[in-house]
Write an enzyme that holds these catalytic residues in place. Sequence first.
Site, mmCIF file in Angstrom:
data_model
loop_
_atom_site.group_PDB
_atom_site.id
_atom_site.type_symbol
_atom_site.label_atom_id
_atom_site.label_comp_id
_atom_site.label_asym_id
_atom_site.label_seq_id
_atom_site.Cartn_x
_atom_site.Cartn_y
_atom_site.Cartn_z
ATOM 1 N N ASP A 1 -48.189 20.824 18.672
ATOM 2 C CA ASP A 1 -46.602 20.510 18.982
ATOM 3 C C ASP A 1 -45.957 20.864 17.695
ATOM 4 O OD1 ASP A 1 -47.372 19.415 21.438
ATOM 5 O OD2 ASP A 1 -47.474 17.550 20.583
ATOM 6 N N LYS B 1 -45.378 26.291 17.501
ATOM 7 C CA LYS B 1 -45.713 27.470 17.427
ATOM 8 C C LYS B 1 -45.308 28.595 18.490
ATOM 9 C CE LYS B 1 -49.982 25.889 18.272
ATOM 10 N NZ LYS B 1 -49.651 24.482 18.226
ATOM 11 N N GLY B 2 -44.925 27.874 19.514
ATOM 12 C CA GLY B 2 -44.367 28.814 20.538
ATOM 13 C C GLY B 2 -43.382 29.774 20.077
ATOM 14 N N ALA C 1 -52.007 22.735 26.532
ATOM 15 C CA ALA C 1 -50.921 23.323 25.547
ATOM 16 C C ALA C 1 -49.617 23.322 26.295
ATOM 17 C CB ALA C 1 -51.305 24.761 24.941
ATOM 18 N N GLY C 2 -48.635 23.252 25.690
ATOM 19 C CA GLY C 2 -47.298 23.510 26.109
ATOM 20 C C GLY C 2 -46.504 23.881 25.154
ATOM 21 N N HIS C 3 -45.826 25.157 25.327
ATOM 22 C CA HIS C 3 -44.931 25.950 24.534
ATOM 23 C C HIS C 3 -43.445 25.918 25.184
ATOM 24 C CE1 HIS C 3 -48.611 28.086 22.356
ATOM 25 N NE2 HIS C 3 -48.332 26.811 22.121
ATOM 26 N N THR C 4 -42.553 25.577 24.448
ATOM 27 C CA THR C 4 -41.112 25.671 24.825
ATOM 28 C C THR C 4 -40.595 26.942 23.953
ATOM 29 O OG1 THR C 4 -41.217 23.344 25.044
ATOM 30 C CG2 THR C 4 -39.082 24.472 25.175
ATOM 31 N N GLN D 1 -53.021 23.944 20.675
ATOM 32 C CA GLN D 1 -53.410 22.673 19.726
ATOM 33 C C GLN D 1 -53.148 22.654 18.310
ATOM 34 O OE1 GLN D 1 -55.714 23.508 22.574
ATOM 35 N NE2 GLN D 1 -54.170 22.549 23.617
ATOM 36 N N THR E 1 -59.461 17.616 20.781
ATOM 37 C CA THR E 1 -59.684 18.421 22.010
ATOM 38 C C THR E 1 -60.933 18.813 22.084
ATOM 39 O OG1 THR E 1 -58.539 19.929 23.497
ATOM 40 C CG2 THR E 1 -58.610 20.443 21.097
ATOM 41 N N LEU F 1 -37.019 21.418 10.124
ATOM 42 C CA LEU F 1 -36.248 20.904 8.595
ATOM 43 C C LEU F 1 -34.918 20.368 8.998
ATOM 44 C CD1 LEU F 1 -36.957 20.653 5.656
ATOM 45 C CD2 LEU F 1 -35.397 22.805 5.502
HETATM 46 P P1 IMP Z 1 -57.407 17.085 25.865
HETATM 47 O O1 IMP Z 1 -57.292 18.614 25.022
HETATM 48 O O2 IMP Z 1 -56.483 17.182 27.260
HETATM 49 O O3 IMP Z 1 -58.651 16.992 26.425
HETATM 50 O O4 IMP Z 1 -56.880 15.986 25.156
HETATM 51 C C1 IMP Z 1 -57.533 15.661 23.725
HETATM 52 C C2 IMP Z 1 -56.559 15.210 22.729
HETATM 53 O O5 IMP Z 1 -55.603 16.223 22.326
HETATM 54 C C3 IMP Z 1 -55.347 14.186 23.243
HETATM 55 O O6 IMP Z 1 -54.999 13.481 22.201
HETATM 56 C C4 IMP Z 1 -54.157 14.928 23.478
HETATM 57 O O7 IMP Z 1 -52.803 14.452 23.490
HETATM 58 C C5 IMP Z 1 -54.194 16.192 22.570
HETATM 59 N N1 IMP Z 1 -53.660 17.524 22.752
HETATM 60 C C6 IMP Z 1 -54.224 18.473 23.736
HETATM 61 N N2 IMP Z 1 -53.267 19.456 23.924
HETATM 62 C C7 IMP Z 1 -52.393 19.113 23.025
HETATM 63 C C8 IMP Z 1 -51.280 20.050 22.668
HETATM 64 O O8 IMP Z 1 -51.099 21.141 22.953
HETATM 65 N N3 IMP Z 1 -50.560 19.348 21.744
HETATM 66 C C9 IMP Z 1 -50.473 18.215 21.330
HETATM 67 N N4 IMP Z 1 -51.665 17.274 21.685
HETATM 68 C C10 IMP Z 1 -52.408 17.965 22.249
#
Ligand code: IMP
Length: 430
Positions: free
Chosen positions: A13, A16-17, A39-42, A224, A239, A338
């Site tokens: 988070d 990076k996106g 992952a989630g990129h905005t 991640q 992860t 920042l």
């Molecule tokens: P998993 O990847 O769903 O197995 O989650 C394992 C850990 O990684 C958890 O604490 C999630 O919140 C964290 N996590 C997985 N993907 C992301 C991401 O893209 N951003 C932030 N935390 C992540």
Amino acid sequence: MPLNIIVGAQWGDEGKGRIVDYLAAGADYVARYNGGDNAGHTVTVGSKIFKLHLVPSGIVHPHVIAVLGNGMVINPRTLLDEMSSLRGAGVSIAPQRLHISPAAHLITPAHRALDKALEAARSKEKQIGTTGRGIGPAYTDKATRRGLRLADLLAPDFRERLLAHLHESNRTLSGLGAPELDSEEEADAFINQSSRLALYIFDVAAELHLALKQGHTVLAEGAQGTLLDIDHGTYPFVTSSSTLAPAALTGLGLGITAAREGRVMGVTKAFQTRVGSGPFPTEIKGKAAERLRGTGQNPWDEYGTTTGRPRRVGWLDGVLLRYAVRVNGLTELIITKLDILSGLESIKLCTGYSVNNAIVSDPPGGADGIAACEPIYEELPGWAEDITAVRKWKSLPKNAKAYLERISALAETPIKLVSLGPEREQILEI
Ligand code: IMP
């Protein structure tokens, strides 16, 4: 010509996106090498906000070829949804510009069910706080050599193999006391959807090798962050993939020499956040935390893109940043958000840890050794000015410059980009 690698230097988070989106303007290929739809990129382009989970953020540039590498785990349903929402927003999605490795693994509905059931079966203190997207179980199947890969979609016996996987998963689900899936129904729906991806399967390892040889630029995008890496993160609160820069090579099928001339960029927020459980030495709570997190009204506030969970927040951890520089081999840093610190009277920066009456500047025994560490802070004066319109180093407030210089000195790494807001142009190059 270079393979440039961009990774998160914290717990994911980092923003990076949007940085990939910015750098993709100068790249021919943007390639994801690990993780899945956890992952989630905005990415914000003008008035449009894209939320991407699988497709590399570079896709919004029409000249870029987007690659999903063998290191990834792919949920076909999420990918197809994402492809159609991108199309709806006017982004061209065609087999000519979206290539998926045949060796990437598939995430099935059983993986998702298992992820949730396994998490529910853990005691409170052992819960990882996974995203529930089936990431761990899919990588488990990969490691135990019974996984289903993209290439398998083309095999005549795919249905049987999928059914065998669903039956086996049902046995585990039932052992965990979780509801079983209707195997036949799930298999039909899964095949119906995933077969639409067959057109996009491509030998991306050979493609990228040739592209680099011909002088094209490849931007490898890690998902991640460093501290969530399966080996070098805060295990077991990590992860299930290799998130570090060296994994870009194995996760895309490139040899070690491909990375010889490239940049290795680590993205870090100007403060620290984490979603899910695990140690977080510089975490803060209460009003100060709310100030950094935001209220959730803005898309850039600190709430998970994938799960919507409020993120844990804290001061920037310089010890972990130095560690990220070391384990990734970072050549430069990119600082995001920042602008969020503007208006704070003072800013704390963790410069060392106190552990067993000693002071250390590296995490003892690796990132999983930080649980017992007390942060040691330096307090730097803040700045009152709104910096969101600043585009030149010399126009930054003196104290903002001093904060960045201190971070760079601690990490012994130059800062090359600073983002000062969510828009594409709100970036300062140093
Ligand atoms: P998993 O990847 O769903 O197995 O989650 C394992 C850990 O990684 C958890 O604490 C999630 O919140 C964290 N996590 C997985 N993907 C992301 C991401 O893209 N951003 C932030 N935390 C992540």
